[in-house]
Design an enzyme around this catalytic site. Structure first.
Site, short mmCIF file in Angstrom:
data_model
loop_
_atom_site.label_atom_id
_atom_site.label_comp_id
_atom_site.label_asym_id
_atom_site.label_seq_id
_atom_site.Cartn_x
_atom_site.Cartn_y
_atom_site.Cartn_z
N ARG A 180 13.00 43.74 -53.80
CA ARG A 180 12.46 44.33 -52.57
C ARG A 180 12.22 43.23 -51.54
O ARG A 180 11.30 42.42 -51.69
CB ARG A 180 11.17 45.10 -52.84
N ASP A 459 -2.54 46.16 -54.43
CA ASP A 459 -1.61 45.34 -53.66
C ASP A 459 -1.87 45.62 -52.19
O ASP A 459 -2.87 46.24 -51.83
CB ASP A 459 -0.16 45.60 -54.06
#
Length: 545
Positions: A180, A459
């Site tokens: 990613r 996160d």
């Protein structure tokens, strides 16, 4: 010349297509082994992509701002009339390679060396190596991350724990690697092309594919990506054009790159068909990025009092706006022959047996919900959840995926996607958002973008929910369940009290080694200022090297 050296020297394909006068300046500090990834080929590809596509990227970011002004003026998003033919048309995405056919459990994590080894060795189908929400993008992290991935692809990666002396290496069987890159909104300030910072997306993508596409092919796999934070099909079109340009420049067969798009913004939810269509030669499906999706819902309607959300803990996947988003994604993907991936389980294993059983029961219920809805796979953040997630999907799936589950009964309208969930705002919700937000931001500033807090893996996406809710509640004077309004004075008092609590929890040594004053000041400013920062990582990025 060995195979790796031969790769690094092979630049003729791209140079023959590039005119002179495209200087690339590296202004970051020297990182060990950086020359192995900041190769002439990679930098030339990066310059080529930046010069060709950065103007469009900036135009699309300007279009985001214009769309926000429209939302602030009361215009609600809807399915696009100009792309109705795409939604009604009969078309399908290209088939995926064999190692992307079964994706029932995927693990995600930052590009840290030990994490990569453990994730690739985990009993899962795929590993998403993350330069985005779980990675602080300081220069050392992004360069070392590229080195670590190159070593992993060539199976030369190892790690020796400095405390225990334990050596970590790859097992015989490893998960399929997916990467990613960072989102379109971010720049990489340490690399300049003609004096202009390059796109962080192009940097992460360009280095990875230039340095590794041949090694991936030799290993029997390919360059696979997760694409984050998109808000429109035009942003997907930009990615598709980048893929075509990179494949042509590197002499790769078109369609070799495969990408799964995270539908993690409320605007992208209205353009799922269009996003798949734009990437149809390169598409590997869509993913329900649930935490960023909730953040996007708050962010896009932040200036509307009628879009106030209740405590984060009660915004669960059974709420109408989230359930509708899931159902629409599965129906859309399966109609087009694309995988529909489920979202992240935030829970992590805990040492207390009773608490752990509660956490695992929640994971099991969540994964069963996804499998029964028709998802083809799901995400976890810890190897200890792999068995629970796999068992849930195995109990429902009879084959490698559920593309045959059409969900043709699903009919989702605009109001379904925009249904604001009811529920209370509580003082504990305020305190939890402060406590999690400050601690996550402090860890991020120290270089750690993936943080276990209070038995959940946090996160940037989950921290963004905390920040956005606090800003929304404060600026609209929301009232908590006790009837008291959320004011600046109340926020200041709670922030001071929660900082005292954090200091007591982390201890004096951790406090001395951390950057809590900087984190709390930045967090306070972002909550109390009139203008809402689009991403907390934008002002925070200015504070890291």
């Amino acid at each position: 010349m060995n195979a790796r050296a031969d790769e690094l020297a092979r630049t003729d394909k791209l140079y023959s297509r590039e005119p002179a006068g495209s200087p690339v300046d590296i202004v970051g500090h020297c990182v060990e082994r950086s020359e192995e990834v900041l190769t002439p080929l990679a930098l030339q590809l990066l310059a080529h992509l930046h010069r060709r596509f950065n103007p469009r990227r900036l135009e699309l970011l300007a279009a985001r701002k214009q769309r926000q002004r429209e939302l602030d003026a009361g215009v609600l998003p809807d399915f696009l009339p100009e792309t109705a033919a795409v939604r009604s048309g009969e078309w399908r995405v290209a088939p995926v390679p064999a190692d992307l056919t079964d994706r029932r459990v995927e693990i995600t994590g930052p590009v840290e060396r030990k994490m990569i080894i453990n994730a690739l060795n985990a009993p899962v189908r795929c590993f998403m190596a993350d330069f985005e929400d779980s990675c602080t993008p300081n220069w050392e992290n992004v360069v070392r991350g590229q080195v670590n991935l190159a070593d992993a692809i060539r199976r030369s990666i190892s790690y020796t724990d400095p405390a225990s002396g334990k050596v970590y290496r790859l097992g015989e069987r490893t998960a399929t690697l997916i990467v990613r890159p960072r989102g379109w909104h971010l720049s990489e300030k340490h690399v300049l092309v003609n004096g202009e910072p390059v796109s962080a997306s192009l940097f992460d993508f360009g280095l990875y594919i230039a340095n590794n596409h041949e090694a991936l092919e030799r290993a029997g796999t390919g360059p696979y990506f997760y694409l984050p934070k998109m808000e429109s099909h035009l942003e997907a079109r930009l990615w598709n054009d980048v893929f075509l340009a990179a494949q042509d420049a590197l002499g790769m067969r078109r369609g070799t790159i495969k990408a799964t798009v995270l539908i993690e913004t409320i605007l992208a939810a209205f353009e799922m068909d269009e996003i798949l269509y734009e990437l149809r030669e390169h598409s590997a499906g869509l993913n329900c990025g649930r935490w960023d999706y909730i953040f996007s819902f708050i962010k896009k309607f932040r200036n509307r009092r009628d879009f106030l959300l209740p405590d984060r803990a009660v915004v669960t996947m059974d709420r109408r706006f989230l359930r509708s988003y899931v159902d629409l994604l599965i129906r859309t993907c399966h109609r087009r022959g694309a995988h529909a991936m489920g979202g992240m389980a935030a829970q992590i294993p805990v040492r207390d047996p009773q608490a752990n059983e509660i956490a695992m029961a929640r994971v099991r219920a969540d994964k069963l919900r996804e499998a029964r809805a028709g998802h083809d796979g799901t995400w976890i953040a810890h190897p200890g959840l792999a068995a629970v997630a796999r068992e849930a999907f195995d109990s429902v799936m009879s084959g490698p995926n559920q593309l045959h589950v059409a969900r043709s009964e699903v009919s989702v309208a605009r109001d379904d996607l925009l249904a604001v969930p009811d529920g209370q705002i509580t003082e504990e919700g305020l305190r939890n958002n402060i406590r999690v937000g400050v601690q996550y931001l402090e860890a991020w500033l120290r270089g750690n973008g993936c943080v276990p807090l209070y038995n959940l893996m946090e996160d940037a996406a989950t921290a963004e929910i905390c920040r956005a809710q606090l800003w929304q509640w404060l600026h609209h004077g929301a009232r908590t369940s006790d009837g008291a309004p959320v004011t600046a004075e109340r926020f200041d008092r709670l922030l001071a009290e929660e900082l005292d609590r954090i200091h007591g929890e982390v201890g004096s040594q951790r406090l001395a080694n951390g950057v809590f004053p900087s984190a709390s000041r930045l967090f306070e400013r972002m909550i109390k200022q009139d203008e809402f920062d689009e991403f907390l990582t934008l002002p925070a990025y200015e504070l890291i090297d």
